[in-house]
Design an enzyme around this catalytic site. Structure first.
Site, short mmCIF file in Angstrom:
data_model
loop_
_atom_site.label_atom_id
_atom_site.label_comp_id
_atom_site.label_asym_id
_atom_site.label_seq_id
_atom_site.Cartn_x
_atom_site.Cartn_y
_atom_site.Cartn_z
N ASP A 46 0.86 -1.19 0.00
CA ASP A 46 0.00 0.00 0.00
C ASP A 46 0.89 1.23 0.00
O ASP A 46 1.83 1.33 0.79
CB ASP A 46 -0.91 0.03 1.22
CG ASP A 46 -1.90 1.19 1.16
OD1 ASP A 46 -2.73 1.20 0.25
OD2 ASP A 46 -1.82 2.08 2.03
N PHE A 70 -8.11 5.04 -47.52
CA PHE A 70 -7.61 6.33 -47.05
C PHE A 70 -6.43 6.87 -47.87
O PHE A 70 -5.99 7.99 -47.67
CB PHE A 70 -7.29 6.32 -45.54
CG PHE A 70 -6.42 5.20 -45.04
CD1 PHE A 70 -5.10 5.06 -45.44
CD2 PHE A 70 -6.93 4.29 -44.11
CE1 PHE A 70 -4.30 4.04 -44.95
CE2 PHE A 70 -6.13 3.26 -43.61
CZ PHE A 70 -4.81 3.14 -44.03
#
Length: 612
Positions: free
Chosen positions: A88, A503
């Site tokens: 933690d 494209f």
């Protein structure tokens, strides 16, 4: 590597990380530790006011996380871990403990407090050693420690604060910043372990493991005992929550040389395992591990184990394979952490691990199954000809796959099922990476987007989920658009539309934002400039371009999937963030943000200049 002397003693042990933090996982993976991830269900609701020091709060939270997983796994997962690691991290400033911000306002308050000040980052780490005793009871030995690192922030303006908060980076990080990413720009200096600020003090952890596993049974680390007691209601001032007196490992006089495990040979000579080439040996066997994953996926092993545990005979029958071959494949998968092997009614039963359930079962929402099959059927054959590819500097598609073309939609040699398999793979990657790319930046200024080469639309759907005000056009080849109906999302979204076109040949739809995800690395420099020139001409000043690729480090020295991918010798190439920025500047785009997502793809945001 400092963990190597310990690694050999962890072989065959089930090591579990009780944390979902991708940063902690990456630190431990890079250190060579093999482990399974089981996030803790412990709710971080400890009263901070009851702790004298922030370090005590961090250690106690880490301990409750680790113990919760250690106690839950035998019941819910039907297996007992050997080692559980809990951690933690908290940030402290002005006497306050700062954890993860709950919203943007909370992030602003945290970062404002840190502005111009030195603060401390504490990570509490707990190592729970699980021992099976008589009567099927488990005894938990607890070793815990913490690391403190000092960090000084520069003065932060309101504009910088909100720009950083809107990037989304602060929301899952203690103190509201990530030092390894954009947050590192705020840091004037760091005193102590840098990785501790990232989320895990690797050096201290390695020393503790060395103390436990490379010392005699009389060492303090072996005298720490913890009976399986209920979770504490409040903080403990001792090292662990124990029924009896404990002794904390004394590392003040610990020498780095203690980490070396010396073996005395028959002639009395010592062999230092630190000299053994562990990383090279792992690479020697790396292809075997990959092929084990590929084969188990192709035979449907993870799918047949999706509902319940099965014996080797049952698995062999369902995948239509030999008993001997199936058993060896399953055991290899167990050794790689892909499967679990349990004893049930005097028989061995195989089950999926938690990660296998999420990412390897074919119908799981985030399944990588299709991409794994693509790697097996398309990438693996290419890399069997790597020597020729390096000598010639050309791709080996013709030797490996019978066609010179790299594009499955521009060569009639590729059958429809091959094209469908390719689309499946791209859909799989887009599902895995889409959300992290979509939330990488604040896109509220844009109303319309065009996902150029957006394939099945999986990425587009993630963008509309993350940005309710945004509509997205998916622009791809007519054949792709026709086949995408097979991947139609169950959650229909009218804001996603599809337009067919090439494209390079056709006009690109008008939009406020253009998305190029996994596009540029595929094409030659000439084609890349051609595409960017078309997009630039379609853009008005202020239009955005969101690029998503694997970003290389500038020196090309850190391990990277992109560097390995480049060996396929496609006509395209991989680039660093600086190289992409320079490329975009040539077409009138200025860089705004770069986000390293810790997922399979990173992201960069550019804006069209006024002068272009």
């Amino acid at each position: 590597m400092v963990l190597n002397p310990v690694i050999s003693k962890l072989h065959g042990k089930l090591v579990v990380l009780a944390s979902a933090s991708p940063r902690r996982q990456e630190i431990l993976i890079n250190a060579g530790l093999r482990f399974e991830v089981v996030p803790s269900w412990f709710k971080e609701t400890l009263d901070k006011a009851l702790f004298k020091m922030p370090s005590e709060y961090a250690v106690e939270t880490a301990k409750q996380k680790a113990l919760e997983v250690a106690r839950r796994m035998p019941l819910n997962h039907l297996k007992k871990p050997d080692i559980v690691i809990g951690a933690d991290t908290v940030v402290t400033v002005d006497g306050l403990i700062l954890e993860k911000p709950v919203d943007k306002k909370d992030a602003y308050c945290m970062l404002s407090r840190l502005s111009g000040k030195e603060h401390s980052v504490f990570t509490g780490v707990v190592i729970v050693l699980c021992h099976e005793r008589e009567g099927n009871e488990t005894e938990h030995e607890v070793v815990d420690f913490y690391e403190e690192t000092k960090v000084k922030f520069a003065e932060l303006s309101e504009e910088i604060l909100w720009e950083y908060i809107n990037s989304g980076e602060p929301m899952d990080k203690a103190g509201g910043y990530g030092i390894q990413a954009l947050g590192g720009m705020f840091v004037e200096y760091v005193q102590g372990d840098f990785l501790n600020v990232v989320g895990f003090p690797l050096n201290h952890f390695c020393r503790q493991l060395g103390k436990i596993y490379n010392s005699s049974l009389e060492s303090p680390a072996h005298k720490i005992k913890c009976k399986d007691v209920a979770v504490c209601d409040g903080p403990c001032t001792s090292v662990s929550c124990l029924d009896e007196k404990t002794v904390q490992p004394d590392i003040s006089s610990f020498n780095h040389s203690d980490l070396v495990h010396n073996v005395v040979g028959p002639e009395g000579t010592k062999s230092n395992t630190e000299d053994f080439p562990h990383s090279i040996v792992e690479l020697l066997d790396g292809f075997k591990a990959s092929k084990t994953l590929f084969t188990a996926s192709k035979l449907g092993v993870f799918d047949v184990l999706s509902d319940s545990g099965l014996t080797v005979e049952e698995v062999a029958s369902r995948i239509n394979a030999s008993l001997l071959g199936t058993e060896r494949l399953l055991d290899a998968a167990v050794s790689l952490g892909l499967l679990q092997k349990l004893r049930c009614d005097d028989k061995s039963v195989y089950r999926n691990t938690e990660q296998a359930r999420h990412f390897l079962v074919s119908d799981s929402p985030l399944s990588l199954h299709a991409y794994i099959l693509h790697c097996n059927d398309m990438i693996w054959p290419l890399f069997t000809h790597l020597e020729s590819a390096v000598r010639e500097g050309t791709n080996q598609h013709e030797k490996a796959l019978g066609t010179k073309s790299e594009n499955v939609f521009q060569d009639d040699c590729f059958k429809k099922e091959v094209k469908m398999r390719f689309m499946n793979a791209m859909h799989s990657i887009a599902k895995m990476t889409g959300r992290d790319v979509a939330i990488a930046f604040d896109l509220s200024r844009f109303r319309t987007a065009c996902d150029v080469g957006g394939c099945t639309g999986a990425m587009a759907y993630e963008f509309t989920k993350a940005h309710p005000e945004l509509s997205v056009i998916v622009f791809d080849l007519p054949e792709v658009i026709e086949m995408r109906s097979c991947f139609q999302s169950k959650e229909q979204d009218s804001r996603v539309s599809f337009v067919a076109g090439d494209f390079f040949k056709d006009d690109i739809p008008k939009a406020d934002l253009y998305i190029l995800a996994r596009i540029l690395h595929d094409w030659s420099d000439e084609k890349v400039h051609e595409l960017l020139s078309k997009i630039s001409k379609a853009c008005t000043p202020g239009c955005g371009l969101l690029l998503s690729e694997i970003l290389l480090d500038e020196e090309r020295t850190r391990p990277s999937r992109a560097l390995l991918q480049a060996l396929s010798m496609t006509e395209g190439r991989q680039r660093s963030a600086v190289e992409y920025s320079n490329l975009m500047k040539k077409h009138g785009f200025s860089p705004v943000h770069t986000q390293y997502t810790e997922n399979l793809l990173d992201a960069m945001l550019f804006v069209k200049d006024d002068q272009s």
